[in-house]
Design an enzyme around this catalytic site. Sequence first.
Site, PDB file in Angstrom:
ATOM      1  N   CYS A 191      18.501 -50.417  26.419  1.00  0.00           N
ATOM      2  CA  CYS A 191      19.090 -50.785  27.716  1.00  0.00           C
ATOM      3  C   CYS A 191      18.631 -49.878  28.856  1.00  0.00           C
ATOM      4  O   CYS A 191      18.715 -50.240  30.019  1.00  0.00           O
ATOM      5  CB  CYS A 191      20.609 -50.821  27.614  1.00  0.00           C
ATOM      6  SG  CYS A 191      21.305 -49.425  26.729  1.00  0.00           S
ATOM      7  N   TYR A 192      18.171 -48.676  28.495  1.00  0.00           N
ATOM      8  CA  TYR A 192      17.653 -47.733  29.510  1.00  0.00           C
ATOM      9  C   TYR A 192      16.269 -47.262  29.044  1.00  0.00           C
ATOM     10  O   TYR A 192      16.135 -46.185  28.468  1.00  0.00           O
ATOM     11  CB  TYR A 192      18.590 -46.522  29.664  1.00  0.00           C
ATOM     12  CG  TYR A 192      19.934 -46.859  30.259  1.00  0.00           C
ATOM     13  CD1 TYR A 192      20.058 -47.068  31.633  1.00  0.00           C
ATOM     14  CD2 TYR A 192      21.064 -46.944  29.459  1.00  0.00           C
ATOM     15  CE1 TYR A 192      21.290 -47.365  32.181  1.00  0.00           C
ATOM     16  CE2 TYR A 192      22.301 -47.243  30.004  1.00  0.00           C
ATOM     17  CZ  TYR A 192      22.413 -47.449  31.371  1.00  0.00           C
ATOM     18  OH  TYR A 192      23.634 -47.746  31.919  1.00  0.00           O
TER      19      TYR A 192
END
Lengths: 387, 140
Positions: free
Chosen positions: A130-131
Site C-alpha cells: 500500500c506504500y
Amino acid sequence: MAKTFAEINDKIKKGEAVVVTAQEIIDLVEKDGVEKVAKDVDVVTTGTFGPMCSSGAILNFGHSDPPVKMQEVWLNDVPAYAGLAAVDVYIGATELSKTRGMDYGGGHVIEDLLSGKKICLRAISCGTDCYPRKEITTHITLDSINQAILFNPRNAYQNYCVATNSSNRVLHTYMGILLPHFGNATYSTSGQLSPLINDPLYRTVGIGTRIFLGGGVGYVAFEGTQHNPGAERLDNGVPISPAGTLALIGDLKKMSRNYLRGAVFEKYGVSLFVGVGIPIPILDEEMVKYTSIKNENIYTTIYDYSVEKRSKPTLGRVNYEQLRSGEIKINGKNVPTASMSSYKKALDIAEVLKQWIQEGKFLLQEPIEKLSTTQIFKPLEIIGNTE
Amino acid sequence: MNKIKIILTFPKETINKPIICHLNTDYKLISNILRAKVMPREVGKMVLEIEGEEKNIEEGIKYLESFGIEVIPVSKEIKFNEEECVSCGACLAVCASGALTLDQESYQVRFDRDLCILCEHCVRACPLRVIEATFDEIER
C-alpha cells in the site's frame, strides 16, 4: 459578589471586560484593596517565556505519489519520531542534528518552520503493497505541509529551583553555565507573572483552558508530565519548589517565531524557548489575592547542581525579589544571579493576551476537568528482572 | 585621553623580551592586560587595553609593530544583536566585567562595549547565539 466564566465572557464580547496584567494588579490592590479590585477587574493575564525542553510538534506531511510509509525521518538531519502511521511524525525540541550535533536540533527545526524557511525532509521505508516508495527526499515549509500541531508534554512549570555549583569545575547545564565555588546562581521563572503561580491551587486553570501559546491560541491538554501538586507550599498556596506542570497544544501554523525560539545550552544540548500566557478570571476575592502575589512572597529552593544525584542537596530558600536584585547570599557568600527565562518577553505576552481579551477576540474557556491535585511524581528505580 | 583595546600576536622570538612595560615608560600609556597566553617557543597572544594621548597610542602601536607584533584593534568586534536578543539573562550568569546588564526599567539585556574584557564566556552562554566574537580567540 462572585462572577462566573459566562458573565466574564459576556463582558469580553461587549468589549467591556476590565483586563490587567499580573504585574498591574499588584499596584491596583495596594491602591484600591482586594474587595474593590474583585468587583472592578475581570481578568488577569500572566506570561512566561523560558526554555521548555519537553516541547515538540506533531507534523503530518500529506502523502507523496507514490506514497511512502515513513519509518525513519530526518528534518534538516534532525531525527523525528515516525512510529505513527505513514506520514505523521513528532519532532522533539531536544533532538540533536546528526550532522551538526549540539549546534542545531528539533527546537531550531520548529523555529525555522515558523521563519518560513525550507526544511529538508528525508525518509526511508521498507516499502509495502500500500506504500510502495522506499525513500523520499524533498523540501517542506510550514505552509506546504498538511498540518503542524505544537504539542508540549511539560510546560509552564509552577515555580522552579535555583541552580548553583559548589564544586571546583564549570558545569554546563540546562540552567546555563554554572561557575565554580558558587560563582553564580541561575533561576527560570517569571515570578509574579508566572501562570500557575497566579492560580496556585488550580482553581481556574485546568484541562481545556484556552491560552496564549507561541504567539497563537492554544489549550491546556492535560496535566503536564512530572506534575507534582503535592510539593511543599507556603500559606499563600505557592509551592517552594517545582510543582504543577501543563501539557499544552495548539496550531503551530498560527504561531510566531517571536514566541518560539530554538536554543542551545552549551555542552547540554538543544531546547525551545516557549511563550505561554494564561488568563486568570477574577471570580471572587480569593482570585484577587492569588493574582496580586508579589515577587517578595514567592519563594524557591536553591540546589547544588554539582552533586550527581537525583536528590541534590538544598542550600536554603530565597524569594524572587532577592533573585531579581542580581545577588543572593549562599552560605554567607554573595552570589550573582541570572535568569534563564525572559521577564521582558513574559510581560510582552501578558500585554498581548490582555489586548486580545480587550478586543473581544479571545474568550475564556472554563476547564472541562480539574488538574490533578493528588498526582505523585514517582522516581525510576533500577531493578533487575530477578528481583 | 583615549582608551582602546587591542589584540597582540607575538612572534615566538619576541616572547622573552620586555615590551609592554615600555609602553608605560617610553609612551606614557597605561596598559591593562585583560587576557594573555604565552606558550614556550610558540606565538603569544594578548588582549591589552591601553589608555593615553592619541599620539602616544599611535606611536606605542608603531613601537609594538617594530618587533613584528601583529596589532589588531578589537573594540568593535564583539557583536551583540540586540534585536534578536530575547533578554533571558543566560549571558549575565557568566559576565564578570559588568558589560552585560539587565535594564531594570525595560528588562532588556544591554551590552556596554567599554566594560567588556573580551573573555567570550557570553558567546557560549547565549542560548540564541546572538552574541558573536569575530576577533582571534586566545583560548577556549
